[in-house]
Scaffold this motif. Structure first.
Motif, PDB file in Angstrom:
ATOM      1  N   ASP A  14      67.518  14.033  46.598  1.00 15.41           N
ATOM      2  CA  ASP A  14      66.323  13.575  45.897  1.00 15.41           C
ATOM      3  C   ASP A  14      66.301  14.051  44.450  1.00 15.41           C
ATOM      4  O   ASP A  14      65.873  13.331  43.538  1.00 15.41           O
ATOM      5  CB  ASP A  14      65.051  13.989  46.632  1.00 15.41           C
ATOM      6  CG  ASP A  14      65.001  15.473  46.967  1.00 15.41           C
ATOM      7  OD1 ASP A  14      65.955  16.206  46.675  1.00 15.41           O
ATOM      8  OD2 ASP A  14      63.980  15.900  47.558  1.00 15.41           O
ATOM      9  N   THR A  15      66.795  15.268  44.231  1.00 16.69           N
ATOM     10  CA  THR A  15      66.857  15.808  42.867  1.00 16.69           C
ATOM     11  C   THR A  15      67.747  14.944  41.986  1.00 16.69           C
ATOM     12  O   THR A  15      67.371  14.576  40.860  1.00 16.69           O
ATOM     13  CB  THR A  15      67.409  17.244  42.876  1.00 16.69           C
ATOM     14  OG1 THR A  15      66.676  18.026  43.807  1.00 16.69           O
ATOM     15  CG2 THR A  15      67.322  17.867  41.487  1.00 16.69           C
ATOM     16  N   ASP A  20      68.931  10.849  37.772  1.00 20.17           N
ATOM     17  CA  ASP A  20      69.515   9.596  37.276  1.00 20.17           C
ATOM     18  C   ASP A  20      68.431   8.682  36.699  1.00 20.17           C
ATOM     19  O   ASP A  20      68.654   7.999  35.690  1.00 20.17           O
ATOM     20  CB  ASP A  20      70.263   8.877  38.397  1.00 20.17           C
ATOM     21  CG  ASP A  20      71.560   9.582  38.773  1.00 20.17           C
ATOM     22  OD1 ASP A  20      72.043  10.410  37.982  1.00 20.17           O
ATOM     23  OD2 ASP A  20      72.088   9.296  39.869  1.00 20.17           O
ATOM     24  N   ALA A  21      67.262   8.659  37.339  1.00 22.66           N
ATOM     25  CA  ALA A  21      66.159   7.856  36.817  1.00 22.66           C
ATOM     26  C   ALA A  21      65.684   8.408  35.481  1.00 22.66           C
ATOM     27  O   ALA A  21      65.349   7.642  34.556  1.00 22.66           O
ATOM     28  CB  ALA A  21      65.004   7.840  37.823  1.00 22.66           C
ATOM     29  N   LEU A  22      65.682   9.721  35.351  1.00 21.80           N
ATOM     30  CA  LEU A  22      65.309  10.342  34.082  1.00 21.80           C
ATOM     31  C   LEU A  22      66.295   9.970  32.989  1.00 21.80           C
ATOM     32  O   LEU A  22      65.915   9.685  31.849  1.00 21.80           O
ATOM     33  CB  LEU A  22      65.257  11.859  34.250  1.00 21.80           C
ATOM     34  CG  LEU A  22      65.000  12.689  32.993  1.00 21.80           C
ATOM     35  CD1 LEU A  22      63.623  12.396  32.416  1.00 21.80           C
ATOM     36  CD2 LEU A  22      65.131  14.182  33.306  1.00 21.80           C
ATOM     37  N   ALA A 176      64.475   3.494  42.210  1.00 22.00           N
ATOM     38  CA  ALA A 176      65.675   3.996  42.898  1.00 22.00           C
ATOM     39  C   ALA A 176      65.346   4.240  44.367  1.00 22.00           C
ATOM     40  O   ALA A 176      64.228   4.628  44.714  1.00 22.00           O
ATOM     41  CB  ALA A 176      66.181   5.277  42.247  1.00 22.00           C
ATOM     42  N   ARG A 177      66.353   4.014  45.216  1.00 20.02           N
ATOM     43  CA  ARG A 177      66.215   4.251  46.654  1.00 20.02           C
ATOM     44  C   ARG A 177      67.515   4.838  47.187  1.00 20.02           C
ATOM     45  O   ARG A 177      68.593   4.523  46.684  1.00 20.02           O
ATOM     46  CB  ARG A 177      65.932   2.953  47.413  1.00 20.02           C
ATOM     47  CG  ARG A 177      64.618   2.264  47.084  1.00 20.02           C
ATOM     48  CD  ARG A 177      64.489   0.962  47.860  1.00 20.02           C
ATOM     49  NE  ARG A 177      63.258   0.262  47.576  1.00 20.02           N
ATOM     50  CZ  ARG A 177      62.119   0.416  48.239  1.00 20.02           C
ATOM     51  NH1 ARG A 177      62.084   1.266  49.267  1.00 20.02           N
ATOM     52  NH2 ARG A 177      61.039  -0.265  47.926  1.00 20.02           N
ATOM     53  N   ALA A 178      67.400   5.657  48.213  1.00 17.29           N
ATOM     54  CA  ALA A 178      68.588   6.186  48.874  1.00 17.29           C
ATOM     55  C   ALA A 178      68.248   6.522  50.316  1.00 17.29           C
ATOM     56  O   ALA A 178      67.211   7.133  50.600  1.00 17.29           O
ATOM     57  CB  ALA A 178      69.105   7.427  48.152  1.00 17.29           C
ATOM     58  N   GLU A 179      69.096   6.110  51.239  1.00 11.98           N
ATOM     59  CA  GLU A 179      68.946   6.441  52.654  1.00 11.98           C
ATOM     60  C   GLU A 179      69.827   7.646  52.933  1.00 11.98           C
ATOM     61  O   GLU A 179      71.040   7.604  52.718  1.00 11.98           O
ATOM     62  CB  GLU A 179      69.377   5.265  53.526  1.00 11.98           C
ATOM     63  CG  GLU A 179      69.023   5.403  54.985  1.00 11.98           C
ATOM     64  CD  GLU A 179      67.574   5.052  55.276  1.00 11.98           C
ATOM     65  OE1 GLU A 179      67.077   5.473  56.340  1.00 11.98           O
ATOM     66  OE2 GLU A 179      66.938   4.374  54.443  1.00 11.98           O
ATOM     67  N   ILE A 180      69.223   8.724  53.393  1.00  9.05           N
ATOM     68  CA  ILE A 180      69.993   9.953  53.592  1.00  9.05           C
ATOM     69  C   ILE A 180      69.762  10.496  55.003  1.00  9.05           C
ATOM     70  O   ILE A 180      68.692  10.308  55.592  1.00  9.05           O
ATOM     71  CB  ILE A 180      69.626  11.027  52.547  1.00  9.05           C
ATOM     72  CG1 ILE A 180      68.163  11.440  52.672  1.00  9.05           C
ATOM     73  CG2 ILE A 180      69.931  10.542  51.143  1.00  9.05           C
ATOM     74  CD1 ILE A 180      67.779  12.591  51.766  1.00  9.05           C
ATOM     75  N   PRO A 181      70.753  11.180  55.554  1.00  7.16           N
ATOM     76  CA  PRO A 181      70.611  11.755  56.908  1.00  7.16           C
ATOM     77  C   PRO A 181      69.601  12.897  56.896  1.00  7.16           C
ATOM     78  O   PRO A 181      69.425  13.581  55.886  1.00  7.16           O
ATOM     79  CB  PRO A 181      72.014  12.266  57.235  1.00  7.16           C
ATOM     80  CG  PRO A 181      72.922  11.739  56.177  1.00  7.16           C
ATOM     81  CD  PRO A 181      72.088  11.418  54.999  1.00  7.16           C
TER      82      PRO A 181
END
Length: 223
Positions: A14-15, A20-22, A176-181
């Motif tokens: 998440d950080t 990256d968005a910043l 932004a989106r990310a699927e994480i375990p």
């Protein structure tokens, strides 16, 4: 390399998604950046590395404040670090960009921990104790045309965050989106999340998003 005192939230997916968005924002030397719930200071360091000369990092944790100060020295960046409760120490100031990766993991109850590593992620039954406050208070310290970037899990209600920010007059989008375990903490609470209907039976991943909320310029407000 980042130093980290025990009990301080380590930078994770998440950080870096938020970093990256910043980096996609147009930061100049005169840009004023506020990093709420700074942790190790990773996002403040990214803002300074991009070129922002005026970076302020805030965290309620004394260990996080010391960690950020040490990392700023290590990376030779000038960052103002303040121990305090979200925007309270800077409520009379205005910033071009406010970034935050707050605690947002749903917990067993609404009693927030005041010490220990759980302080870095526990955020009440719905995971929104900090999110709701940020949605209410962060827009007040945004400069004209300022931008708020905030990371959170879908488990803590993206739609509510968007709605609350729009009520503050901001234009909101998911950038932004990310699927994480699931990590250790979420894995231990999987049964709790299933019982609450937050995840499907057997689901062991979560989606993390970054929301970008922009404050309109005065010219647009007049129009």
């Amino acid at each position: 390399m980042l130093l980290r005192l025990p009990g301080v939230y380590p930078p994770q997916e998440d950080t870096w998604l938020l970093a990256d968005a910043l980096a996609a924002e147009r930061l100049g030397r005169d840009s004023r950046v506020l990093d709420l719930c700074t942790g190790t200071g990773a996002l403040s360091l990214r803002a300074a590395a991009i070129g922002a000369r005026y970076v302020t990092a805030v965290d309620i944790s004394r260990r996080a404040v010391v960690t950020t100060q040490l990392n700023a020295i290590l990376h030779r960046h000038s960052i103002r670090v303040i121990q305090g409760d979200l925007t309270t120490p800077v409520q009379d100031q205005r910033f071009d960009v406010v970034i935050s990766n707050p605690p947002y993991v749903p917990a067993h109850d609404d009693v927030l921990p005041t010490r220990g590593v759980e302080r870095a992620w526990d955020a009440g039954v719905d995971g929104r104790v900090l999110l709701d406050r940020i949605c209410t208070h962060a827009p007040r310290v945004l400069a004209e045309s300022g931008v708020l970037l905030i990371a959170q899990s879908v488990l803590s209600g993206i739609e509510k965050t968007q709605s609350m920010l729009e009520e503050q007059g901001l234009s909101v989008e998911v950038v932004a989106r990310a699927e994480i375990p699931f990590g250790r903490v979420l894995s231990a609470r999987a049964a709790l999340f299933e019982a609450r209907g937050l995840i499907a039976p057997g689901q062991r991943t979560e989606e993390i998003v970054v929301l970008r909320a922009a404050k309109p310029s005065l010219d647009k407000e007049v129009m």
